[in-house]
Design a protein around this motif. Structure first.
Motif, PDB file in Angstrom:
ATOM      1  N   GLU A   1      69.623  88.342  71.758  1.00 40.40           N
ATOM      2  CA  GLU A   1      69.834  88.297  73.208  1.00 40.40           C
ATOM      3  C   GLU A   1      71.236  87.820  73.557  1.00 40.40           C
ATOM      4  N   GLN A   2      71.842  86.995  72.726  1.00 35.02           N
ATOM      5  CA  GLN A   2      73.163  86.441  73.015  1.00 35.02           C
ATOM      6  C   GLN A   2      74.288  87.423  72.728  1.00 35.02           C
ATOM      7  N   GLU A   3      74.110  88.324  71.774  1.00 31.69           N
ATOM      8  CA  GLU A   3      75.180  89.238  71.404  1.00 31.69           C
ATOM      9  C   GLU A   3      75.374  90.300  72.472  1.00 31.69           C
ATOM     10  N   PRO A   4      76.645  90.666  72.748  1.00 33.12           N
ATOM     11  CA  PRO A   4      76.889  91.730  73.728  1.00 33.12           C
ATOM     12  C   PRO A   4      76.401  93.068  73.177  1.00 33.12           C
ATOM     13  N   GLN A   5      75.979  93.927  74.082  1.00 35.33           N
ATOM     14  CA  GLN A   5      75.505  95.247  73.679  1.00 35.33           C
ATOM     15  C   GLN A   5      76.704  96.099  73.261  1.00 35.33           C
ATOM     16  N   PRO A   6      76.599  96.846  72.186  1.00 34.70           N
ATOM     17  CA  PRO A   6      77.717  97.690  71.755  1.00 34.70           C
ATOM     18  C   PRO A   6      77.937  98.839  72.748  1.00 34.70           C
ATOM     19  N   ALA A   7      79.189  99.256  72.851  1.00 32.20           N
ATOM     20  CA  ALA A   7      79.524 100.353  73.741  1.00 32.20           C
ATOM     21  C   ALA A   7      78.999 101.667  73.158  1.00 32.20           C
TER      22      ALA A   7
ATOM     23  N   VAL B   1      61.955  84.346  63.267  1.00 31.96           N
ATOM     24  CA  VAL B   1      61.895  85.475  64.201  1.00 31.96           C
ATOM     25  C   VAL B   1      62.373  85.037  65.577  1.00 31.96           C
ATOM     26  N   ALA B   2      61.980  83.849  66.022  1.00 36.17           N
ATOM     27  CA  ALA B   2      62.434  83.341  67.317  1.00 36.17           C
ATOM     28  C   ALA B   2      63.954  83.151  67.320  1.00 36.17           C
ATOM     29  N   GLU B   3      64.494  82.648  66.202  1.00 40.47           N
ATOM     30  CA  GLU B   3      65.942  82.452  66.105  1.00 40.47           C
ATOM     31  C   GLU B   3      66.679  83.795  66.137  1.00 40.47           C
ATOM     32  N   ILE B   4      66.173  84.772  65.423  1.00 40.85           N
ATOM     33  CA  ILE B   4      66.790  86.098  65.426  1.00 40.85           C
ATOM     34  C   ILE B   4      66.718  86.709  66.813  1.00 40.85           C
ATOM     35  N   HIS B   5      65.592  86.502  67.494  1.00 42.22           N
ATOM     36  CA  HIS B   5      65.442  87.035  68.858  1.00 42.22           C
ATOM     37  C   HIS B   5      66.468  86.407  69.797  1.00 42.22           C
TER      38      HIS B   5
END
Length: 69
Positions: free
Chosen positions: A53-59, A45-49
């Motif tokens: 957080e690292q992925e850009p938010q989709p438009a 769960v920590a890894e997924i979190h």
């Protein structure tokens, strides 16, 4: 002189003690397995979190449609 029933152990007392020890061992093994699984799930769960957080938010959907035109 008669002995009271509480002064001596029955002949099968060793089996009762062994059964309790086996049961205790099984409970401890079960708790250890559950603790391991809980720790592993917590790490995942920590890894997924962190990845989320690292992925850009989709438009927004409207902005994506305009970029295709």
């Amino acid at each position: 002189m008669l002995l009271a029933a509480s002064d001596t152990l029955p002949d099968n007392a060793g089996y009762v003690v062994a059964a309790y020890l086996v049961f205790l061992a099984l409970v401890l093994i079960y708790v250890a397995i559950m603790a391991y699984k809980l720790a592993r799930i917590g790490r995942e769960v920590a890894e997924i979190h962190e990845l989320a957080e690292q992925e850009p938010q989709p438009a927004a959907p409207a902005a994506r449609e305009e970029s295709r035109v």
